[in-house]
Each structure stands twice: as structure tokens, then as C-alpha cells.
Design a protein around this motif. Structure first.
Motif, mmCIF file in Angstrom:
data_model
loop_
_atom_site.group_PDB
_atom_site.id
_atom_site.type_symbol
_atom_site.label_atom_id
_atom_site.label_comp_id
_atom_site.label_asym_id
_atom_site.label_seq_id
_atom_site.Cartn_x
_atom_site.Cartn_y
_atom_site.Cartn_z
ATOM 1 N N SER A 61 44.484 43.654 30.810
ATOM 2 C CA SER A 61 43.988 42.483 30.088
ATOM 3 C C SER A 61 44.330 41.187 30.827
ATOM 4 C CB SER A 61 44.545 42.451 28.667
ATOM 5 O OG SER A 61 45.947 42.380 28.693
ATOM 6 N N LYS A 62 45.521 41.131 31.411
ATOM 7 C CA LYS A 62 45.899 39.942 32.183
ATOM 8 C C LYS A 62 45.047 39.828 33.444
ATOM 9 C CE LYS A 62 50.609 39.526 30.547
ATOM 10 N NZ LYS A 62 52.034 39.677 30.856
ATOM 11 N N PHE A 63 44.724 40.968 34.030
ATOM 12 C CA PHE A 63 43.876 40.981 35.222
ATOM 13 C C PHE A 63 42.485 40.433 34.908
ATOM 14 C CE2 PHE A 63 40.722 43.513 37.697
ATOM 15 C CZ PHE A 63 40.927 42.915 38.924
ATOM 16 N N ILE A 64 41.896 40.893 33.810
ATOM 17 C CA ILE A 64 40.561 40.424 33.419
ATOM 18 C C ILE A 64 40.603 38.933 33.088
ATOM 19 C CG2 ILE A 64 38.742 40.655 31.669
ATOM 20 C CD1 ILE A 64 38.718 42.925 33.682
ATOM 21 N N ASN A 65 41.671 38.506 32.433
ATOM 22 C CA ASN A 65 41.840 37.084 32.130
ATOM 23 C C ASN A 65 41.940 36.271 33.419
ATOM 24 O OD1 ASN A 65 42.276 34.724 30.709
ATOM 25 N ND2 ASN A 65 44.458 35.105 30.438
ATOM 26 N N GLY A 66 42.691 36.782 34.383
ATOM 27 C CA GLY A 66 42.817 36.100 35.668
ATOM 28 C C GLY A 66 41.501 36.020 36.419
ATOM 29 N N LEU A 67 40.705 37.081 36.325
ATOM 30 C CA LEU A 67 39.392 37.074 36.984
ATOM 31 C C LEU A 67 38.490 35.990 36.406
ATOM 32 C CD1 LEU A 67 38.375 40.829 37.377
ATOM 33 C CD2 LEU A 67 39.106 39.266 39.152
ATOM 34 N N THR A 68 38.482 35.869 35.091
ATOM 35 C CA THR A 68 37.627 34.855 34.472
ATOM 36 C C THR A 68 38.114 33.451 34.813
ATOM 37 O OG1 THR A 68 38.886 35.057 32.423
ATOM 38 C CG2 THR A 68 36.849 36.302 32.568
ATOM 39 N N LYS A 69 39.431 33.275 34.884
ATOM 40 C CA LYS A 69 39.968 31.945 35.210
ATOM 41 C C LYS A 69 39.671 31.531 36.644
ATOM 42 C CE LYS A 69 43.616 31.455 31.819
ATOM 43 N NZ LYS A 69 45.060 31.403 31.558
ATOM 44 N N CYS A 70 39.713 32.491 37.580
ATOM 45 C CA CYS A 70 39.449 32.118 38.974
ATOM 46 C C CYS A 70 37.965 32.228 39.330
ATOM 47 C CB CYS A 70 40.316 32.924 39.936
ATOM 48 S SG CYS A 70 39.883 34.641 40.105
ATOM 49 N N GLY A 71 37.138 32.651 38.382
ATOM 50 C CA GLY A 71 35.688 32.618 38.580
ATOM 51 C C GLY A 71 35.106 33.780 39.358
ATOM 52 N N ILE A 72 35.802 34.901 39.415
ATOM 53 C CA ILE A 72 35.257 36.091 40.078
ATOM 54 C C ILE A 72 34.389 36.829 39.070
ATOM 55 C CG2 ILE A 72 35.819 38.299 41.149
ATOM 56 C CD1 ILE A 72 38.384 37.035 42.184
ATOM 57 N N LYS A 73 33.116 36.995 39.403
ATOM 58 C CA LYS A 73 32.179 37.609 38.461
ATOM 59 C C LYS A 73 31.751 38.986 38.947
ATOM 60 C CE LYS A 73 30.666 33.334 36.623
ATOM 61 N NZ LYS A 73 29.786 32.494 36.012
ATOM 62 N N ALA A 128 41.093 46.160 49.508
ATOM 63 C CA ALA A 128 40.230 45.081 49.023
ATOM 64 C C ALA A 128 40.537 44.774 47.562
ATOM 65 C CB ALA A 128 38.767 45.468 49.181
ATOM 66 N N PHE A 129 40.815 45.816 46.794
ATOM 67 C CA PHE A 129 41.140 45.621 45.382
ATOM 68 C C PHE A 129 42.455 44.858 45.233
ATOM 69 C CE2 PHE A 129 42.669 47.089 41.178
ATOM 70 C CZ PHE A 129 41.597 46.657 40.421
ATOM 71 N N LYS A 130 43.377 45.120 46.146
ATOM 72 C CA LYS A 130 44.677 44.434 46.107
ATOM 73 C C LYS A 130 44.497 42.926 46.277
ATOM 74 C CE LYS A 130 49.297 44.908 48.045
ATOM 75 N NZ LYS A 130 50.140 45.645 48.981
ATOM 76 N N THR A 131 43.584 42.527 47.161
ATOM 77 C CA THR A 131 43.338 41.090 47.357
ATOM 78 C C THR A 131 42.715 40.464 46.111
ATOM 79 O OG1 THR A 131 41.186 41.519 48.367
ATOM 80 C CG2 THR A 131 43.069 41.340 49.851
ATOM 81 N N ILE A 132 41.843 41.210 45.443
ATOM 82 C CA ILE A 132 41.238 40.706 44.199
ATOM 83 C C ILE A 132 42.318 40.526 43.137
ATOM 84 C CG2 ILE A 132 39.618 41.232 42.335
ATOM 85 C CD1 ILE A 132 37.923 42.732 44.418
ATOM 86 N N VAL A 133 43.229 41.494 43.056
ATOM 87 C CA VAL A 133 44.320 41.416 42.073
ATOM 88 C C VAL A 133 45.211 40.214 42.371
ATOM 89 C CG1 VAL A 133 46.379 42.585 41.191
ATOM 90 C CG2 VAL A 133 44.297 43.882 41.577
ATOM 91 N N GLN A 134 45.492 39.978 43.650
ATOM 92 C CA GLN A 134 46.338 38.838 44.019
ATOM 93 C C GLN A 134 45.674 37.509 43.657
ATOM 94 O OE1 GLN A 134 46.998 39.686 48.140
ATOM 95 N NE2 GLN A 134 48.736 41.063 47.731
ATOM 96 N N LYS A 135 44.351 37.424 43.841
ATOM 97 C CA LYS A 135 43.638 36.203 43.449
ATOM 98 C C LYS A 135 43.694 36.000 41.939
ATOM 99 C CE LYS A 135 40.439 35.715 47.271
ATOM 100 N NZ LYS A 135 39.040 35.654 47.700
#
Length: 118
Positions: free
Chosen positions: A77-89, A105-112
């Protein structure tokens, strides 16, 4: 008025039903009355399961994303929240595919996503 004989149309309908239930067991494949019932039930199952399939795949994608994210020390849930905040769609299907096929590649997305939360 001319007499209408319907043998041709009913035979065609019966052929259509019997073709649809090919592979069934017992009288379900040969007797038209039972075959119609079998076909009707099969179509009900098909209709229901086309919708169930979508739910099951979404659940699978979420499980795969969650497994990949938890190895990085964050919850889904925190990951999905972080994705929406940083604008990754990216949708869940693509995220699950990336998590499954290329963990780097997934690790870099998680870090962002984590950096967007902080």
C-alpha cells in the motif's frame, strides 16, 4: 398458403447445439434435450468465469508486486501511494511483469516510490 416444413432449420439448430457440446460425457453429447441443457450451463459458467478471471489475475499481480516490494522493505500500500505521489503511471499488470522478469528495474521503481514518500 403453402405448407412450411421446418426439418432443415431444426436439423441445423440441432447440429449447432451438438457441435457446441462435443467432448461432453454421456448423453450430454448425443441427445438434443440434454445437450441443450449442458450447453446452457456451459455458457453460464463461461459468462461467470470471464469476469472471475479478471479478479483472479488482478489478485495475482498484487501478490507478485507485494512480494517484490517487501523484499525492498516496504509494504504494497505504501508502494502504490509512493507511485501516485511521484507520478509513475504503470498499471498492476506491468508492475507485476517487471517485478517477475527484471527485479533490478523493479528495484529502481521501488526506490523512486520510497523517495516520493519521504
Amino acid at each position: 398458403m403453402a405448407r412450411v416444413k421446418r426439418g432443415v432449420t431444426s436439423h441445423a439448430k440441432h447440429k449447432k447445439v451438438l457441435k457446441a457440446v462435443k467432448g461432453q460425457w454421456g448423453r450430454r453429447k448425443s441427445t438434443i434435450r440434454v445437450a441443450k441443457q449442458a450447453m446452457e450451463k456451459a455458457m453460464q459458467y463461461a459468462y461467470r468465469d470471464r469476469r472471475t478471471k479478471k479478479r483472479e489475475f488482478k489478485s495475482l499481480w498484487i501478490q507478485r508486486i507485494n512480494a517484490g516490494v517487501r523484499s525492498e522493505g516496504i509494504t504494497y500500500s505504501k508502494f502504490i501511494n509512493g507511485l501516485t505521489k511521484c507520478g509513475i503511471k504503470l498499471d498492476r499488470k506491468i508492475l507485476a511483469e517487471i517485478a517477475y522478469d527484471s527485479p533490478e528495474a523493479f528495484k529502481t521503481i521501488v526506490q523512486k516510490a520510497q523517495s516520493a514518500l519521504n
